[in-house]
Design an enzyme around this catalytic site. Structure first.
Site, PDB file in Angstrom:
ATOM      1  N   ASN A   9     -18.521 -28.722 -17.533  1.00 45.09           N
ATOM      2  CA  ASN A   9     -17.770 -29.528 -16.566  1.00 45.09           C
ATOM      3  C   ASN A   9     -16.299 -29.144 -16.683  1.00 45.09           C
ATOM      4  OD1 ASN A   9     -16.534 -31.492 -15.034  1.00 45.09           O
ATOM      5  ND2 ASN A   9     -17.012 -33.182 -16.433  1.00 45.09           N
ATOM      6  N   LYS A  11     -13.839 -30.102 -14.888  1.00 43.26           N
ATOM      7  CA  LYS A  11     -12.919 -31.186 -14.487  1.00 43.26           C
ATOM      8  C   LYS A  11     -11.828 -30.639 -13.557  1.00 43.26           C
ATOM      9  CE  LYS A  11     -14.085 -33.406 -18.787  1.00 43.26           C
ATOM     10  NZ  LYS A  11     -13.789 -34.409 -19.759  1.00 43.26           N
ATOM     11  N   HIS A  94     -20.055 -39.575 -14.113  1.00 43.39           N
ATOM     12  CA  HIS A  94     -19.241 -39.207 -15.279  1.00 43.39           C
ATOM     13  C   HIS A  94     -18.333 -40.380 -15.655  1.00 43.39           C
ATOM     14  CE1 HIS A  94     -16.356 -37.220 -17.859  1.00 43.39           C
ATOM     15  NE2 HIS A  94     -17.289 -36.299 -18.049  1.00 43.39           N
ATOM     16  N   GLU A  96     -15.352 -40.528 -16.504  1.00 46.00           N
ATOM     17  CA  GLU A  96     -14.014 -40.496 -15.888  1.00 46.00           C
ATOM     18  C   GLU A  96     -14.069 -41.024 -14.455  1.00 46.00           C
ATOM     19  OE1 GLU A  96     -13.160 -36.413 -16.849  1.00 46.00           O
ATOM     20  OE2 GLU A  96     -13.080 -36.977 -18.958  1.00 46.00           O
ATOM     21  N   GLU A 166     -23.395 -39.571 -22.710  1.00 47.84           N
ATOM     22  CA  GLU A 166     -22.035 -39.206 -23.108  1.00 47.84           C
ATOM     23  C   GLU A 166     -21.292 -40.451 -23.607  1.00 47.84           C
ATOM     24  OE1 GLU A 166     -20.575 -35.408 -21.135  1.00 47.84           O
ATOM     25  OE2 GLU A 166     -20.236 -36.995 -19.687  1.00 47.84           O
ATOM     26  N   GLY A 172     -13.686 -35.741 -25.004  1.00 51.44           N
ATOM     27  CA  GLY A 172     -12.324 -35.207 -25.053  1.00 51.44           C
ATOM     28  C   GLY A 172     -11.523 -35.710 -26.242  1.00 51.44           C
ATOM     29  N   SER A 212     -17.442 -33.784 -26.978  1.00 48.68           N
ATOM     30  CA  SER A 212     -16.862 -32.908 -27.998  1.00 48.68           C
ATOM     31  C   SER A 212     -17.877 -31.966 -28.644  1.00 48.68           C
ATOM     32  CB  SER A 212     -16.115 -33.738 -29.053  1.00 48.68           C
ATOM     33  OG  SER A 212     -15.054 -34.456 -28.438  1.00 48.68           O
TER      34      SER A 212
HETATM   35  C1  PEP Z   1     -17.298 -34.298 -20.596  1.00 45.96           C
HETATM   36  O1  PEP Z   1     -16.260 -34.504 -19.995  1.00 45.96           O
HETATM   37  O2  PEP Z   1     -18.380 -34.465 -20.021  1.00 45.96           O
HETATM   38  C2  PEP Z   1     -17.231 -33.865 -21.995  1.00 45.96           C
HETATM   39  C3  PEP Z   1     -18.300 -33.914 -22.701  1.00 45.96           C
HETATM   40  O3  PEP Z   1     -15.983 -33.442 -22.435  1.00 45.96           O
HETATM   41  P1  PEP Z   1     -15.643 -32.845 -23.901  1.00 45.96           P
HETATM   42  O4  PEP Z   1     -16.713 -31.822 -24.220  1.00 45.96           O
HETATM   43  O5  PEP Z   1     -14.305 -32.242 -23.760  1.00 45.96           O
HETATM   44  O6  PEP Z   1     -15.695 -33.999 -24.843  1.00 45.96           O
END
Ligand code: PEP
Length: 249
Positions: A9, A11, A94, A96, A166, A172, A212
């Site tokens: 992703n 973003k 997601h 966000e 998630e 992040g 992460s």
């Molecule tokens: C995400 O935004 O779906 C995500 C998992 O980000 P990150 O890997 O940076 O934690």
């Protein structure tokens, strides 16, 4: 058998030139892998990414879409617009989008319906906040998110659904769920599906972990029996790191 999937992703990162450069780097890294590979660039770069990857083993997917077919929805993109450029899969829900753009379970149910009506696959994201975990409410929260947005669907719809657990506290932040925490939740999700749709459906749905995931922790997380891949944010912006994660399978 369910598939292993690694999806990046991107973003709101990468302009056109940066997108093209990252795609060239990815193509250089591509080799036969045990996972389906997907990338989600921004809307403005989807078409050029689709063109560039037409012959590659990397699927270009969307980060979002609107539920309507067309109309007075300034700034939005519909499923048929995505399909018209060759995008067949969309990320929905997601954290966000939920936190920053007020996307609710009810809205997401409408988006899910629209994607399925257009024969699109969905990567459906959900996960608890830190406080939910601290108060031991994480299983309830996750079950509620899945139930509210997806349990109106018939069993036949599930061949087009990929789930992505998630935990919000791991996105992040550099902090990841331990492989054991991921496995515990993924097992719970599969049991939740089993109770509603039966064991065959539960066992056929790929459940990705996101939060992460990096080259140094992917192998251990992916080794868990109910973890079928990853949704990758930060590490998807570097081709070497991303393929190190893909090759963790
Ligand atoms: C995400 O935004 O779906 C995500 C998992 O980000 P990150 O890997 O940076 O934690």
């Amino acid at each position: 058998m369910r598939k292993n999937i690694v999806a990046g992703n991107w973003k709101m990162n990468n302009d056109l030139a940066q997108t093209q450069a990252l795609i060239s780097d990815l193509v250089e890294q591509t080799q036969t892998s045990n996972a389906e590979v997907m990338i989600a660039p921004t809307f403005t770069n989807l078409y050029s990414a689709c063109e560039a990857l037409r012959e590659a083993n990397i699927e270009v997917i969307s980060q979002n879409m609107h539920f309507a077919k067309n109309g007075a929805y300034t700034g939005e993109i519909s499923a048929c617009m995505l399909k018209s450029i060759g995008v067949e899969t969309v990320i929905l829900g997601h954290s966000e989008r939920r936190a920053q753009f007020g996307e609710t379970d009810a809205l997401l149910a409408e988006k899910v319906n629209a994607a399925l009506e257009n024969n699109m696959r969905i990567i459906f994201c959900f996960g608890e906040e830190l406080n939910d975990r601290k108060t031991d409410n994480h299983f309830n929260v996750v079950k509620g998110q899945i139930k509210n947005a997806l349990f109106h669907l018939p069993e036949s719809a599930w061949k087009n659904i990929i789930l992505a657990y998630e935990p919000v506290w791991a996105i992040g932040t550099g902090e990841t769920a331990s492989p054991e925490q991921a496995q515990e939740m993924h097992k719970f999700i599969r049991e939740t599906l089993d109770n509603k749709y039966g064991v065959d459906t539960a066992n056929s749905v790929s459940i990705l972990y996101g939060g992460s995931v990096k080259p140094n922790n992917a192998k251990e997380i992916f080794s868990k029996p109910d973890v079928d891949g990853g949704l990758i944010g930060g590490a998807a912006l570097n081709a070497i790191d991303f393929y190190a994660i893909v090759n963790a399978f």
